[in-house]
Design an enzyme around this catalytic site. Structure first.
Site, mmCIF file in Angstrom:
data_model
loop_
_atom_site.group_PDB
_atom_site.id
_atom_site.type_symbol
_atom_site.label_atom_id
_atom_site.label_comp_id
_atom_site.label_asym_id
_atom_site.label_seq_id
_atom_site.Cartn_x
_atom_site.Cartn_y
_atom_site.Cartn_z
ATOM 1 N N ILE A 1 9.928 -2.406 -35.321
ATOM 2 C CA ILE A 1 11.358 -2.681 -35.182
ATOM 3 C C ILE A 1 11.949 -1.642 -34.227
ATOM 4 O O ILE A 1 11.874 -0.439 -34.488
ATOM 5 C CB ILE A 1 12.068 -2.603 -36.541
ATOM 6 C CG1 ILE A 1 11.423 -3.563 -37.547
ATOM 7 C CG2 ILE A 1 13.555 -2.915 -36.383
ATOM 8 C CD1 ILE A 1 11.935 -3.394 -38.961
ATOM 9 N N LYS A 2 12.518 -2.091 -33.141
ATOM 10 C CA LYS A 2 13.079 -1.153 -32.158
ATOM 11 C C LYS A 2 14.519 -0.846 -32.570
ATOM 12 O O LYS A 2 15.482 -1.434 -32.062
ATOM 13 C CB LYS A 2 12.999 -1.735 -30.748
ATOM 14 C CG LYS A 2 13.260 -0.725 -29.633
ATOM 15 C CD LYS A 2 12.983 -1.349 -28.286
ATOM 16 C CE LYS A 2 13.342 -0.411 -27.135
ATOM 17 N NZ LYS A 2 12.495 0.791 -27.081
ATOM 18 N N THR A 3 14.655 0.084 -33.494
ATOM 19 C CA THR A 3 15.958 0.455 -34.035
ATOM 20 C C THR A 3 16.267 1.914 -33.728
ATOM 21 O O THR A 3 15.357 2.757 -33.659
ATOM 22 C CB THR A 3 16.001 0.215 -35.564
ATOM 23 O OG1 THR A 3 17.252 0.675 -36.078
ATOM 24 C CG2 THR A 3 14.881 0.938 -36.283
ATOM 25 N N TYR B 1 14.191 6.486 -33.798
ATOM 26 C CA TYR B 1 14.012 7.424 -32.695
ATOM 27 C C TYR B 1 14.336 8.873 -33.075
ATOM 28 O O TYR B 1 14.163 9.774 -32.258
ATOM 29 C CB TYR B 1 14.804 6.945 -31.472
ATOM 30 C CG TYR B 1 14.048 5.845 -30.764
ATOM 31 C CD1 TYR B 1 13.295 6.097 -29.634
ATOM 32 C CD2 TYR B 1 14.039 4.553 -31.283
ATOM 33 C CE1 TYR B 1 12.564 5.096 -29.013
ATOM 34 C CE2 TYR B 1 13.318 3.537 -30.676
ATOM 35 C CZ TYR B 1 12.579 3.819 -29.541
ATOM 36 O OH TYR B 1 11.839 2.826 -28.937
#
Length: 311
Positions: A155-157, A161
């Site tokens: 999931i690129k959330t 990061y």
């Protein structure tokens, strides 16, 4: 850097300073958002967005995992990206960020269930890294990569990061350009914001999607180009830490990083300590296809002329 004139938010172009999200929104407060970075490349007076459809498809997969719905179709988001590049008169290599976020929840609770969402898109001039040819010095991070059973990297959330930020800032404080994170099994996962590709004994190797990595669009591009242009297959398998020390070549790949050579790991030279020949060839092939000079026109979306932009 001077800010561009426009951003895009919730269906319309807005002035840069008017593109705002409330501090108590879940997207801002707890990083409850999903996003994509997209590059648009300049070539011969034209601007082309690279693999925009694939980025929007991955954005939808991230939204699905968070049970997030938004008011805009992929076609609308695609047009918004193109409109924004042209509205800002961007004629150099550009990086766009498409962000879908959860807005304020009931009682302004950052944990509360909400279906209130929004989208913003920004675009900035983004030249390639000065390390593109000379290569970057990497460390092995003391921080381990997040895993699918806690904070799924698939999931690129924004919240994910924080892991990358801890590792990257540690590396910079210790005199490195970047870092490589190991997963909970102790094998290589990825760099902050980029996948890892190793060249060893004439083979290309990258960690599989089950190694704590984002399923990369750029690494998919590399796999296709390596097969078509160089006759090399990209193998997806676990990579041990010590393999990095004895690799022939090593490079990072991601939308922002593009193909970035890694010339040392923990101050141990990778191969000759310089950008390797396979890396250099793939960089050239990548640049050609990203700028629409060669095959795969389906990957390249032309930015329309100024008069076609919806103000």
């Amino acid at each position: 850097m001077t800010a561009p004139d426009y951003a895009w938010q919730n269906g319309r172009l807005v002035r840069w300073d008017e593109c705002v999200v409330h501090a108590r929104s879940q997207g801002a407060f707890w990083g409850a958002n999903v996003f994509e970075g997209v590059r648009a490349y300049a070539d011969d007076g034209a601007m082309r967005a690279f693999r925009l459809d694939d980025h929007l498809a991955r954005l939808r997969r991230s939204m699905k995992s968070l049970h997030m719905g938004i008011a805009h179709s992929d076609a609308e988001l695609k047009r918004a990206c193109l409109d924004l590049v042209r509205a800002n008169d961007l004629t150099v290599d550009t990086h766009l960020c498409v962000v879908a976020y959860f807005d304020q929840g009931p009682n302004f609770d950052p944990l509360a269930y909400t279906t209130s969402t929004g989208v913003h898109i920004t675009a900035l001039p983004m030249p390639r890294s000065p390390k593109h040819e000379v290569g970057a010095a990497a460390s092995i991070a003391s921080w381990r990569r997040i895993s699918d059973d806690s904070m799924p990297p698939r999931i690129k959330t924004g919240a994910n990061y924080h892991n990358s930020r801890l590792a990257q800032h540690e590396a910079v404080r210790n005199g490195y350009d970047t870092t490589l994170l190991l997963n909970q099994r102790g094998t290589v996962a990825e760099a902050p914001g980029a996948c890892v590709v190793m060249v060893r004994d004439g083979e290309l190797v990258t960690p599989p999607g089950t190694s704590g990595v984002l399923e990369g669009i750029t690494v998919d591009t590399v796999a296709r180009l390596a097969e078509e242009r160089l006759g090399l297959s990209l193998h997806r398998r676990e990579i041990d830490r010590t393999e990095l020390y004895v690799a022939d070549e090593l490079f990072l790949c991601g939308t922002l990083a593009e193909l970035l050579p890694v010339t040392s790991v923990d101050r141990t030279p990778v191969g000759s300590g310089r950008r390797g020949p396979i890396t250099a060839l793939l960089q050239n092939h990548y640049d050609d296809v990203a700028r629409g000079r060669s095959d795969h026109p389906e990957w390249s979306t032309l930015v329309p002329a100024r008069q076609e932009v919806s103000a």
